[in-house]
Design a protein around this motif. Structure first.
Motif, PDB file in Angstrom:
ATOM      1  N   ASP A 168      45.501  26.588  31.546  1.00 47.06           N
ATOM      2  CA  ASP A 168      46.684  27.018  30.785  1.00 47.06           C
ATOM      3  C   ASP A 168      46.460  28.327  30.036  1.00 47.06           C
ATOM      4  O   ASP A 168      47.395  28.863  29.439  1.00 47.06           O
ATOM      5  N   LEU A 169      45.230  28.838  30.058  1.00 48.82           N
ATOM      6  CA  LEU A 169      44.908  30.047  29.301  1.00 48.82           C
ATOM      7  C   LEU A 169      45.102  31.306  30.155  1.00 48.82           C
ATOM      8  O   LEU A 169      44.949  31.263  31.376  1.00 48.82           O
ATOM      9  N   PRO A 170      45.401  32.433  29.517  1.00 48.31           N
ATOM     10  CA  PRO A 170      45.350  33.711  30.243  1.00 48.31           C
ATOM     11  C   PRO A 170      43.937  33.927  30.766  1.00 48.31           C
ATOM     12  O   PRO A 170      42.959  33.455  30.172  1.00 48.31           O
ATOM     13  N   LEU A 171      43.801  34.660  31.867  1.00 49.91           N
ATOM     14  CA  LEU A 171      42.495  34.827  32.510  1.00 49.91           C
ATOM     15  C   LEU A 171      41.408  35.322  31.562  1.00 49.91           C
ATOM     16  O   LEU A 171      40.315  34.741  31.549  1.00 49.91           O
ATOM     17  N   PRO A 172      41.637  36.350  30.740  1.00 52.09           N
ATOM     18  CA  PRO A 172      40.559  36.792  29.843  1.00 52.09           C
ATOM     19  C   PRO A 172      40.090  35.679  28.900  1.00 52.09           C
ATOM     20  O   PRO A 172      38.882  35.508  28.674  1.00 52.09           O
ATOM     21  N   ASP A 173      41.040  34.913  28.358  1.00 54.35           N
ATOM     22  CA  ASP A 173      40.682  33.818  27.454  1.00 54.35           C
ATOM     23  C   ASP A 173      39.917  32.722  28.189  1.00 54.35           C
ATOM     24  O   ASP A 173      38.958  32.156  27.660  1.00 54.35           O
ATOM     25  N   ALA A 174      40.344  32.428  29.407  1.00 54.74           N
ATOM     26  CA  ALA A 174      39.673  31.391  30.193  1.00 54.74           C
ATOM     27  C   ALA A 174      38.237  31.795  30.491  1.00 54.74           C
ATOM     28  O   ALA A 174      37.309  30.974  30.374  1.00 54.74           O
ATOM     29  N   LEU A 175      38.029  33.043  30.870  1.00 54.15           N
ATOM     30  CA  LEU A 175      36.681  33.508  31.174  1.00 54.15           C
ATOM     31  C   LEU A 175      35.769  33.442  29.948  1.00 54.15           C
ATOM     32  O   LEU A 175      34.617  33.011  30.044  1.00 54.15           O
ATOM     33  N   GLU A 176      36.284  33.853  28.806  1.00 54.86           N
ATOM     34  CA  GLU A 176      35.479  33.778  27.580  1.00 54.86           C
ATOM     35  C   GLU A 176      35.152  32.335  27.219  1.00 54.86           C
ATOM     36  O   GLU A 176      34.019  32.025  26.821  1.00 54.86           O
ATOM     37  N   ARG A 177      36.122  31.458  27.371  1.00 53.20           N
ATOM     38  CA  ARG A 177      35.894  30.039  27.067  1.00 53.20           C
ATOM     39  C   ARG A 177      34.863  29.436  28.024  1.00 53.20           C
ATOM     40  O   ARG A 177      33.972  28.695  27.596  1.00 53.20           O
ATOM     41  N   ILE A 178      34.962  29.790  29.300  1.00 50.09           N
ATOM     42  CA  ILE A 178      33.971  29.304  30.271  1.00 50.09           C
ATOM     43  C   ILE A 178      32.588  29.819  29.900  1.00 50.09           C
ATOM     44  O   ILE A 178      31.598  29.081  29.949  1.00 50.09           O
TER      45      ILE A 178
ATOM     46  N   LEU B 116      30.371  36.000  31.841  1.00 47.44           N
ATOM     47  CA  LEU B 116      31.767  35.552  31.782  1.00 47.44           C
ATOM     48  C   LEU B 116      32.464  36.031  30.509  1.00 47.44           C
ATOM     49  O   LEU B 116      33.625  36.455  30.552  1.00 47.44           O
ATOM     50  N   ILE B 117      31.763  35.979  29.388  1.00 47.09           N
ATOM     51  CA  ILE B 117      32.361  36.426  28.123  1.00 47.09           C
ATOM     52  C   ILE B 117      32.700  37.913  28.202  1.00 47.09           C
ATOM     53  O   ILE B 117      33.779  38.342  27.787  1.00 47.09           O
ATOM     54  N   GLU B 118      31.785  38.694  28.754  1.00 49.83           N
ATOM     55  CA  GLU B 118      32.027  40.133  28.845  1.00 49.83           C
ATOM     56  C   GLU B 118      33.136  40.444  29.844  1.00 49.83           C
ATOM     57  O   GLU B 118      33.937  41.367  29.611  1.00 49.83           O
ATOM     58  N   LEU B 119      33.208  39.692  30.938  1.00 48.45           N
ATOM     59  CA  LEU B 119      34.331  39.873  31.864  1.00 48.45           C
ATOM     60  C   LEU B 119      35.656  39.651  31.144  1.00 48.45           C
ATOM     61  O   LEU B 119      36.605  40.431  31.300  1.00 48.45           O
ATOM     62  N   GLY B 120      35.719  38.587  30.365  1.00 51.59           N
ATOM     63  CA  GLY B 120      36.935  38.299  29.618  1.00 51.59           C
ATOM     64  C   GLY B 120      37.282  39.404  28.641  1.00 51.59           C
ATOM     65  O   GLY B 120      38.434  39.843  28.554  1.00 51.59           O
ATOM     66  N   ARG B 121      36.285  39.887  27.922  1.00 47.22           N
ATOM     67  CA  ARG B 121      36.524  40.942  26.932  1.00 47.22           C
ATOM     68  C   ARG B 121      36.978  42.234  27.599  1.00 47.22           C
ATOM     69  O   ARG B 121      37.879  42.922  27.105  1.00 47.22           O
ATOM     70  N   GLN B 122      36.350  42.567  28.708  1.00 47.47           N
ATOM     71  CA  GLN B 122      36.715  43.802  29.401  1.00 47.47           C
ATOM     72  C   GLN B 122      38.140  43.738  29.935  1.00 47.47           C
ATOM     73  O   GLN B 122      38.888  44.715  29.853  1.00 47.47           O
ATOM     74  N   LEU B 123      38.527  42.587  30.456  1.00 47.52           N
ATOM     75  CA  LEU B 123      39.890  42.436  30.965  1.00 47.52           C
ATOM     76  C   LEU B 123      40.906  42.476  29.822  1.00 47.52           C
ATOM     77  O   LEU B 123      42.009  43.005  29.981  1.00 47.52           O
ATOM     78  N   ARG B 124      40.525  41.940  28.673  1.00 49.67           N
ATOM     79  CA  ARG B 124      41.443  41.920  27.539  1.00 49.67           C
ATOM     80  C   ARG B 124      41.634  43.313  26.943  1.00 49.67           C
ATOM     81  O   ARG B 124      42.716  43.637  26.437  1.00 49.67           O
ATOM     82  N   THR B 125      40.601  44.126  26.994  1.00 47.51           N
ATOM     83  CA  THR B 125      40.666  45.436  26.338  1.00 47.51           C
ATOM     84  C   THR B 125      41.043  46.551  27.297  1.00 47.51           C
ATOM     85  O   THR B 125      40.645  47.698  27.125  1.00 47.51           O
ATOM     86  N   GLY B 126      41.794  46.201  28.313  1.00 43.17           N
ATOM     87  CA  GLY B 126      42.330  47.246  29.176  1.00 43.17           C
ATOM     88  C   GLY B 126      41.753  47.302  30.563  1.00 43.17           C
ATOM     89  O   GLY B 126      42.170  48.132  31.368  1.00 43.17           O
ATOM     90  N   GLY B 127      40.755  46.439  30.862  1.00 42.34           N
ATOM     91  CA  GLY B 127      40.250  46.391  32.226  1.00 42.34           C
ATOM     92  C   GLY B 127      41.328  45.887  33.161  1.00 42.34           C
ATOM     93  O   GLY B 127      42.144  45.050  32.790  1.00 42.34           O
ATOM     94  N   ASP B 128      41.355  46.405  34.342  1.00 42.58           N
ATOM     95  CA  ASP B 128      42.396  46.066  35.312  1.00 42.58           C
ATOM     96  C   ASP B 128      41.841  45.075  36.317  1.00 42.58           C
ATOM     97  O   ASP B 128      40.904  45.394  37.060  1.00 42.58           O
ATOM     98  N   ALA B 129      42.421  43.872  36.363  1.00 39.05           N
ATOM     99  CA  ALA B 129      41.950  42.853  37.296  1.00 39.05           C
ATOM    100  C   ALA B 129      42.089  43.317  38.738  1.00 39.05           C
ATOM    101  O   ALA B 129      41.353  42.867  39.621  1.00 39.05           O
TER     102      ALA B 129
END
Length: 198
Positions: free
Chosen positions: A52-62, A82-95
């Motif tokens: 149910d989480l947005p992808l960046p949040d899910a990755l950080e939680r995992i 995984l945490i860094e993937l989530g952070r990078q996607l949240r701060t403007g990284g393009d999936a």
């Protein structure tokens, strides 16, 4: 999709946990498979909430779940990825342009483990996987690169972790972290290749 990826990874590790422990028995504590299975099961148990989480949040939680549930060095390393993937996607990284995002996450793992390519760690799979992704390789080719890269750790001398204490005796053994990384990469590639949104 998150639920499917979680299950694919859990199943891959569960099916090969004993083999990972065998690899780790040769140059480590012998518990890498057990630890990885525990971490994947913890993520799976939280699967409905993660879906149910947005992808960046899910990755950080995992990532946090892996840090808390995988023992040894693997937990912090996989967790950092995984945490860094989530952070990078949240701060403007393009999936859609995932290669630069993955590269920054892998670099964070290298800093966390104070390791580099050639040190006989999971980085020896992550860097080739990134190179294949950046080169727009097909998913099957990325999976093959991961598997070959894990096997290629056998002639290396371990420079980090418990295996480093063995010196030259670590030569001739596949690194268990590289092997689990290849298993997860292959599971993810296979799932993405078969995934069809409803």
């Amino acid at each position: 999709m998150i639920s499917g990826l979680i299950e694919a990874c859990r199943a891959a590790i569960a099916a090969h946990a004993d083999h990972l422990c065998e690899l780790d028995s040769a140059i480590g504590d012998g518990d890498h498979g057990t630890n990885m299975r525990r971490g994947c099961e913890a993520v799976s148990a939280d699967g409905h909430a993660l879906a149910d989480l947005p992808l960046p949040d899910a990755l950080e939680r995992i990532g946090m779940l892996l840090v808390m549930n995988i023992g040894g060095a693997a937990g912090p390393l996989y967790g950092t990825l995984l945490i860094e993937l989530g952070r990078q996607l949240r701060t403007g990284g393009d999936a859609a342009a995932f290669a630069p995002v993955l590269e920054r996450a892998i670099d964070a793992v290298a800093r966390r483990g104070r390791a580099k390519a050639g040190d006989k760690t999971l980085l020896d799979v992550l860097y080739p996987v990134h190179a294949a992704l950046a080169g727009r390789s097909a998913l099957t080719e990325i999976a093959e690169r991961a598997e070959h890269s894990a096997h290629d750790t056998a002639p290396m001398r371990a420079m980090r972790g418990r295996a480093a204490y063995l010196g030259d005796r670590s030569i001739g053994h596949v690194d268990p972290g590289a092997s689990s990384c290849a298993l997860l990469t292959t599971a993810i590639c296979r799932y993405l290749g078969e995934y069809r949104p409803a």
